[in-house]
Design an enzyme around this catalytic site. Structure first.
Site, PDB file in Angstrom:
ATOM      1  CB  SER A  23      13.764  -6.303   3.045  1.00 55.33           C
ATOM      2  OG  SER A  23      14.807  -5.565   2.644  1.00 55.33           O
ATOM      3  CG  ASN A 110      16.244   6.247   4.264  1.00 51.22           C
ATOM      4  OD1 ASN A 110      15.919   5.007   4.554  1.00 51.22           O
ATOM      5  ND2 ASN A 110      16.166   7.279   5.479  1.00 51.22           N
ATOM      6  CB  THR A 155     -30.344  -5.296 -18.622  1.00 55.19           C
ATOM      7  OG1 THR A 155     -31.681  -5.343 -18.747  1.00 55.19           O
ATOM      8  CG2 THR A 155     -30.013  -4.108 -19.618  1.00 55.19           C
ATOM      9  CG  HIS A 156     -31.877  -6.165 -14.466  1.00 62.94           C
ATOM     10  ND1 HIS A 156     -31.499  -5.576 -13.390  1.00 62.94           N
ATOM     11  CD2 HIS A 156     -32.393  -5.340 -15.401  1.00 62.94           C
ATOM     12  CE1 HIS A 156     -31.909  -4.152 -13.302  1.00 62.94           C
ATOM     13  NE2 HIS A 156     -32.476  -4.027 -14.823  1.00 62.94           N
ATOM     14  CB  SER A 277     -14.274 -33.533 -13.244  1.00 58.88           C
ATOM     15  OG  SER A 277     -14.548 -34.235 -12.204  1.00 58.88           O
ATOM     16  CE  LYS A 283     -19.121 -30.701 -13.982  1.00 56.65           C
ATOM     17  NZ  LYS A 283     -18.388 -30.020 -12.898  1.00 56.65           N
ATOM     18  CG  ASN A 285     -14.756 -28.201 -14.598  1.00 49.26           C
ATOM     19  OD1 ASN A 285     -16.024 -28.440 -14.923  1.00 49.26           O
ATOM     20  ND2 ASN A 285     -14.134 -29.122 -14.106  1.00 49.26           N
ATOM     21  CD  GLU A 290     -14.490 -22.122 -12.508  1.00 50.45           C
ATOM     22  OE1 GLU A 290     -14.172 -22.812 -11.430  1.00 50.45           O
ATOM     23  OE2 GLU A 290     -15.350 -22.849 -13.028  1.00 50.45           O
ATOM     24  CE1 TYR A 317      12.388   3.434   3.976  1.00 50.74           C
ATOM     25  CE2 TYR A 317      13.188   3.175   6.403  1.00 50.74           C
ATOM     26  CZ  TYR A 317      12.697   2.527   5.093  1.00 50.74           C
ATOM     27  OH  TYR A 317      12.710   1.294   5.159  1.00 50.74           O
ATOM     28  CD  GLN A 322      12.188  -4.104   5.017  1.00 54.52           C
ATOM     29  OE1 GLN A 322      13.128  -3.454   5.201  1.00 54.52           O
ATOM     30  NE2 GLN A 322      12.104  -5.222   5.888  1.00 54.52           N
ATOM     31  CE  LYS A 325      11.840  -2.764  -1.059  1.00 53.04           C
ATOM     32  NZ  LYS A 325      11.207  -1.926   0.170  1.00 53.04           N
TER      33      LYS A 325
HETATM   34  N1  ARG Z   1      14.956  -2.640   3.293  1.00 51.14           N
HETATM   35  C1  ARG Z   1      14.464  -1.178   3.261  1.00 51.14           C
HETATM   36  C2  ARG Z   1      13.398  -1.003   2.580  1.00 51.14           C
HETATM   37  O1  ARG Z   1      12.915  -2.003   1.696  1.00 51.14           O
HETATM   38  C3  ARG Z   1      15.821  -0.474   2.645  1.00 51.14           C
HETATM   39  C4  ARG Z   1      15.728   0.995   3.173  1.00 51.14           C
HETATM   40  C5  ARG Z   1      16.392   0.877   4.645  1.00 51.14           C
HETATM   41  N2  ARG Z   1      16.651   2.346   5.290  1.00 51.14           N
HETATM   42  C6  ARG Z   1      16.648   2.396   6.604  1.00 51.14           C
HETATM   43  N3  ARG Z   1      16.869   3.702   7.127  1.00 51.14           N
HETATM   44  N4  ARG Z   1      16.720   1.377   7.237  1.00 51.14           N
HETATM   45  O2  ARG Z   1      12.520   0.213   2.842  1.00 51.14           O
END
Ligand code: ARG
Length: 466
Positions: A23, A110, A155-156, A277, A283, A285, A290, A317, A322, A325
Site C-alpha cells: 500500500s 492494525n 419552481t420547475h 473554445s 465562446k 464556457n 461544469e 481487522y 486497506q 485509503k
Molecule cells: N497497509 C495496511 C492497511 O492499510 C496496514 C495494516 C496491515 N495489517 C495487517 N495485519 N496486515 O490496512
C-alpha cells in the site's frame, strides 16, 4: 508439468502478490501521522517503564530525523517497502540500530494504521471546514450587496415569484452552514484514540492509553479493542459529508451554468474562471462549474465504495480495509479543489442586476400577488386564483405584463380591482411584503444577514492554514 515453469511462475507471482498486497504507493501520504503516532507511543512506553528514557530519546531522535528528511526531500518513500509503517520502522533501525526494533513493542500495524487514518481524517475535517467557511464568507458578501437585487424565483425551472439575489444566495448559505455543522459532529464523534488496541485484543504490556490519547489531542481512548482496529465509520461519515458538500456545489454550479447561458445572461463569469473554445471564437464556457458538477460523481463513488467494502467484514481487522485509503484521498483532493475553485469563481462573478430584474418583471411572477390583492378585498382565494389566471392568459395573448393592463381591463375580470392594484403588484411591493422569517422581504433579510454575520464571527474555523 508445473515444475517446468513453476520456479519462474512462482517468482513472478510473488512479485505480483507483493505489489497487490503493498500500500506504500498511496499510504505514503500518512508519513507524518505515522511518525507522530509512533512518537506518542514511545513516550508512553518510557513513562510506563517499558522502555528506558535513553531508549525513548534515541527513538525520538531517529523519528524526528526521518520526518525532517522526508519533508526536505532527502529521504524518498519508495516502493521497496510494503507500507508506510514498514518504511518508517526500517529507516529507524537503519539510523539508530537495534534500539529501533523496540518501537513496535505493544503495538500492531492494525492499531497503528487505525490511528494514522484517524489522525489524517481528523486534520482533513478541519481543513474542509475552513474551505467551506471561506465560501460562506463570499456568499455573505454577495448577500449584503444584493438585498434589493430583484430576480425571478423558480419552481420547475419556471418563473414563480420574485425574490432577491440575497435571498437566493441565502439558500446556499444555509446548505453550507449545515455542512459545517456536520463536519463538527463528525470531528467530535471520531476524536477517540485507537492506539493500544493491538492487533485486536489489546496487549499484555501495561500501556497507558489515556496518556497516548492525550498526547495526540484526542478526547480519550476508544473503548473496545476489536472495534478500534476495525471501525471506519468516521471515514464513511466524512465521505458522506464530502458527498453532501459536492451535491450542494453541484446544484449551485448547475445554476451558474444556467445563469451564464445566452438566454439568461444573469451572470458574467470572470475571464480567469472561464475557458474559450478552440474553434468558436465567441465562446466563453463555464468549465469550472461544469467540472465541479461532473466531479461530484467521483466523491459519491468513494462513499459507495467504502460502504460496500465494509458491509461484509467480520471482526476484527481484514485486509479489505486497506481499501479505505485511495477513495478517501481522491475524494478529499477532489472536494478541496472544487471548493477552492468554486469559491474563487463566486468571488469574482458579476451579476447582471438589470437583466435579473427585467426577467423577474417578465414572467408574471406577480400573478400570486394579484390573487392576494383580491383576497384582501374580500374575494375567496380560489376565485381570486382563477381571475388572476385569466388575466395572465389575456396578457400572454396581448404580449404584455400584468402591470401593463388598464384599470378597466382589470375591472372587466373583477370589479374589486381599484387603482391601488399597481402599487400592490409592483416588484418592490411583492418582495417587500414577504416578511415572514426566511422570506425575501428586506426587513427579515437584514435580520438573517445580521445573524449570519454573528455566526461567521462566533464560529470561525479552528485552523486557518494547511
Ligand atoms: N497497509 C495496511 C492497511 O492499510 C496496514 C495494516 C496491515 N495489517 C495487517 N495485519 N496486515 O490496512
Amino acid at each position: 508439468m508445473a515444475q517446468l515453469w513453476g520456479g519462474r511462475f512462482t517468482k513472478e507471482t510473488d512479485q505480483m502478490v507483493y505489489d497487490f498486497n503493498a500500500s506504500i504507493t498511496f499510504d505514503k501520504r500518512l508519513y507524518k501521522q505515522d511518525i507522530e503516532g509512533s512518537m506518542a507511543h514511545v513516550k508512553m512506553l518510557a513513562k510506563q517503564q517499558i522502555l528506558t528514557e535513553q531508549e525513548r530519546d534515541e527513538i525520538l531522535k531517529g523519528l524526528t530525523g526521518i520526518l525532517r528528511d522526508v519533508e526536505n526531500g532527502t529521504l524518498a518513500i519508495t516502493t521497496e517497502y510494503e507500507d508506510i509503517h514498514s518504511f518508517v520502522e526500517a529507516n529507524l533501525i537503519d539510523r539508530i540500530g537495534d534500539v529501533g526494533k523496540k518501537l513496535h513493542t505493544g503495538r500492531s500495524r492494525n492499531d497503528q494504521v487505525a490511528l494514522d487514518m484517524r489522525l489524517y481524517v481528523r486534520e482533513e475535517v478541519l481543513y474542509t471546514d475552513q474551505l467551506v467557511y471561506g465560501l460562506l464568507k463570499v456568499l455573505q458578501r454577495i448577500m449584503e450587496e444584493n438585498i434589493d437585487t430583484f430576480m425571478p424565483g423558480f419552481t420547475h425551472l419556471q418563473k414563480a415569484q420574485p425574490v432577491t439575489l440575497a435571498h437566493h444566495i441565502g439558500a446556499y448559505f444555509e446548505m453550507f452552514r449545515r455542512d459545517r455543522s456536520r463536519l463538527k459532529d463528525i470531528y467530535e464523534r471520531m476524536n477517540y484514540c485507537p492506539l493500544g488496541a493491538g492487533a485486536l485484543a489489546g496487549t499484555t504490556y501495561p500501556l497507558d492509553r489515556d496518556y497516548t490519547a492525550q498526547l495526540l489531542g484526542f478526547a480519550g481512548p476508544t473503548r473496545n479493542s476489536m472495534d478500534s482496529v476495525s471501525d471506519r465509520d468516521y471515514v464513511i461519515e466524512y465521505l458522506s459529508a464530502l458527498a453532501t458538500i459536492m451535491m450542494h456545489l453541484s446544484r449551485f454550479s448547475e445554476e451558474v451554468i444556467i445563469w451564464n447561458t445566452n438566454e439568461y445572461r444573469f451572470v458574467e463569469i470572470d475571464d480567469a474562471y472561464s475557458t474559450g473554445s478552440s474553434i468558436m471564437p465567441q465562446k466563453k464556457n463555464p468549465d469550472i462549474a461544469e467540472l465541479v458538477r461532473g466531479k461530484t460523481g467521483r466523491v459519491y463513488g468513494a462513499l459507495m465504495s467504502m460502504l460496500t467494502t465494509m458491509k461484509g467484514l467480520p471482526l476484527a481487522y481484514n485486509k479489505d480495509m486497506q481499501e479505505d485509503k485511495e477513495g478517501v484521498f481522491d475524494a478529499i483532493d477532489t472536494t478541496t479543489m472544487c471548493l477552492t475553485l468554486f469559491t474563487g469563481m463566486m468571488d469574482t462573478i458579476v451579476f447582471n442586476k438589470d437583466v435579473m430584474e427585467a426577467s423577474a418583471k417578465n414572467g408574471f411572477t406577480n400573478a400570486t400577488d394579484v390573487a392576494d390583492y383580491l383576497v384582501n378585498h374580500g374575494v375567496p382565494f380560489r376565485d381570486a386564483h382563477s381571475i388572476s389566471g385569466r388575466l395572465v392568459l389575456r396578457c400572454i395573448a396581448e404580449n404584455k405584463a400584468l402591470d401593463d393592463l388598464t384599470l378597466d381591463e382589470y375591472k372587466e375580470e373583477c370589479p374589486a380591482f381599484e387603482a391601488d392594484i399597481y402599487g400592490a403588484i409592483s416588484m418592490k411591493t411583492c418582495v417587500e411584503r414577504r416578511l415572514t422569517l426566511g422570506a425575501p422581504g428586506e426587513a427579515v433579510m437584514r435580520q438573517v444577514i445580521a445573524e449570519n454575520k454573528a455566526y461567521l464571527e462566533r464560529e470561525a474555523p479552528s485552523c486557518d492554514q494547511k
